[in-house]
Design an enzyme around this catalytic site. Structure first.
Site, PDB file in Angstrom:
ATOM      1  N   HIS A   1       0.814  -1.206   0.000  1.00 42.78           N
ATOM      2  CA  HIS A   1       0.000   0.000   0.000  1.00 42.78           C
ATOM      3  C   HIS A   1       0.854   1.265   0.000  1.00 42.78           C
ATOM      4  O   HIS A   1       2.071   1.211   0.233  1.00 42.78           O
ATOM      5  CB  HIS A   1      -0.897   0.023   1.241  1.00 42.78           C
ATOM      6  CG  HIS A   1      -0.124   0.161   2.524  1.00 42.78           C
ATOM      7  ND1 HIS A   1       0.634  -0.864   3.048  1.00 42.78           N
ATOM      8  CD2 HIS A   1       0.035   1.218   3.369  1.00 42.78           C
ATOM      9  CE1 HIS A   1       1.225  -0.455   4.162  1.00 42.78           C
ATOM     10  NE2 HIS A   1       0.884   0.808   4.383  1.00 42.78           N
TER      11      HIS A   1
ATOM     12  N   ASP B   1       0.627   4.911   2.084  1.00 43.52           N
ATOM     13  CA  ASP B   1      -0.101   5.407   3.256  1.00 43.52           C
ATOM     14  C   ASP B   1      -1.102   6.498   2.890  1.00 43.52           C
ATOM     15  O   ASP B   1      -0.795   7.415   2.127  1.00 43.52           O
ATOM     16  CB  ASP B   1       0.883   5.936   4.304  1.00 43.52           C
ATOM     17  CG  ASP B   1       1.630   4.798   4.980  1.00 43.52           C
ATOM     18  OD1 ASP B   1       1.045   3.707   5.127  1.00 43.52           O
ATOM     19  OD2 ASP B   1       2.802   4.999   5.357  1.00 43.52           O
TER      20      ASP B   1
ATOM     21  N   ARG C   1       5.373   6.776  14.680  1.00 45.41           N
ATOM     22  CA  ARG C   1       5.182   7.149  13.282  1.00 45.41           C
ATOM     23  C   ARG C   1       4.406   8.441  13.155  1.00 45.41           C
ATOM     24  O   ARG C   1       3.478   8.692  13.919  1.00 45.41           O
ATOM     25  CB  ARG C   1       4.375   6.027  12.639  1.00 45.41           C
ATOM     26  CG  ARG C   1       3.755   6.279  11.289  1.00 45.41           C
ATOM     27  CD  ARG C   1       2.771   5.132  11.058  1.00 45.41           C
ATOM     28  NE  ARG C   1       2.317   5.014   9.696  1.00 45.41           N
ATOM     29  CZ  ARG C   1       1.115   5.404   9.286  1.00 45.41           C
ATOM     30  NH1 ARG C   1       0.282   5.985  10.102  1.00 45.41           N
ATOM     31  NH2 ARG C   1       0.747   5.202   8.023  1.00 45.41           N
TER      32      ARG C   1
HETATM   33  C1  OGA Z   1       3.224   2.023   8.296  1.00 42.15           C
HETATM   34  C2  OGA Z   1       3.550   0.668   7.832  1.00 42.15           C
HETATM   35  C3  OGA Z   1       5.148  -1.124   8.045  1.00 42.15           C
HETATM   36  C4  OGA Z   1       6.052  -1.690   9.086  1.00 42.15           C
HETATM   37  O1  OGA Z   1       3.632   2.385   9.409  1.00 42.15           O
HETATM   38  O2  OGA Z   1       2.570   2.761   7.547  1.00 42.15           O
HETATM   39  O3  OGA Z   1       2.999   0.236   6.854  1.00 42.15           O
HETATM   40  O4  OGA Z   1       6.956  -2.470   8.707  1.00 42.15           O
HETATM   41  N1  OGA Z   1       4.487   0.020   8.527  1.00 42.15           N
HETATM   42  O5  OGA Z   1       5.867  -1.370  10.263  1.00 42.15           O
HETATM   43 MN    MN Z   2       1.936   1.899   5.788  1.00 42.00          MN
END
Ligand code: OGA
Ligand code: MN
Length: 292
Positions: free
Chosen positions: A106, A108, A282
């Site tokens: 995907h 984000d 994040r």
């Molecule tokens: C995100 C994601 C992937 C991961 O934080 O958007 O897709 O490896 N993370 O944590």
């Molecule tokens: Mn992601």
């Protein structure tokens, strides 16, 4: 550089204090050049992460956080709405943030009207066993994937629009992984409505053409018979993740990884389980105004 084409590391910065304008400019230029960059060895808190993130542009609030959904009560999140935990760690039966981010390929926030310029993921704890680090994040270069398409497919894709759906993904994950509740239509209606974006986007900075449909969220192509849309999407989902476009990020504790959500798609690797712990914080930066 860390990969063949995308992926690079930056060593020697300290994000606890604001970067000078000149250094920040170099970091942002590296992001657009390499699409995925890791700033190594950072020990930063939630505020330092969001202060750094805001240098790239306004931060976003994840659909899951601003929804009035029951799900949000089951998770522990930082006080700041702009920062989320991504983790498999549980505290008193509650999950620290989201434990199933990135199950499918995907980009984000492609399901939002205002998409995401960049995501910043900081590794607080990485799962390590016998000296091996697990939980890599996989990336694919969607500009290279577009360039490699046959000419007739490029012509066919010109001008097409697709619907990207957060709601659709929710119950699909719930059924497949059982780690989130199946939601009723009424509950799903609290999430953002499907977002319509071009199948091929021109990158706002590099101007390269980028494939912007993903297996995680893209439901259908507009103004196309259902079966034809499904076949075309299936072809693109297989194409976009071919080995030659890929970079896999092997995490080091302290990495601040930044990726360009127009230039790459990504997917998590679920090859670890408790007692191994993975804890990330994040934030996401809003797309530049005027671009999809
Ligand atoms: C995100 C994601 C992937 C991961 O934080 O958007 O897709 O490896 N993370 O944590
Ligand atoms: Mn992601």
């Amino acid at each position: 550089p860390l990969g063949n084409d995308i992926g690079a590391e930056i060593i020697g910065l300290d994000l606890r204090k604001p970067l000078s304008a000149a250094v920040f400019e170099e970091v942002e230029a590296a992001l657009f050049k390499y699409a995925v960059i890791a700033i190594r060895k950072q020990d930063i808190d939630t505020t330092q992460l969001s202060d750094f993130g805001r240098r790239f542009g306004p931060l976003q609030i994840s659909g899951r956080r601003h929804s009035k959904n029951k799900d949000s009560e089951k998770r522990i999140q930082p006080d700041s709405l702009e920062v989320n935990y991504i983790s498999n760690v549980k505290v008193d039966g509650k999950n620290l943030g989201s434990d199933d981010a990135g199950r499918y390929w995907h980009s984000d926030l492609c399901y939002e009207t205002r998409t995401s310029k960049a995501t910043i993921l900081h590794a607080i704890e990485v799962p390590v066993k016998d000296g091996v680090v697990y939980g890599a994040t996989q990336f694919t270069d969607v500009a290279a994937a577009y360039d490699a398409l046959p000419g007739d497919v490029k012509i066919r894709l010109a001008g097409l629009m697709a619907a990207n759906s957060f709601r659709l993904m929710w119950n699909r994950k719930a059924r497949q992984f059982g780690n989130r509740p199946l939601l009723s239509e009424e509950e799903l209606s609290k999430f953002p409505p499907d977002a319509i974006h071009p199948v091929v986007r021109s990158h706002p900075v590099t101007k390269r053409k980028c494939l912007y449909v993903c297996e995680g969220y893209t439901d259908h192509i507009l103004d196309m018979p259902e079966q034809e849309s499904r076949d075309l999407l299936e072809f693109l989902f297989v194409h976009v993740i071919k080995d030659e476009f890929r970079y896999q990020h092997e995490w080091q504790q302290g990495d601040v990884l930044i990726w360009d959500n127009c230039a790459v798609q990504h997917k998590a690797t679920f090859d670890y389980a408790p007692p191994l712990r993975r804890l990330m914080q994040r934030c996401t930066v809003q797309e530049i105004a005027g671009t999809h």
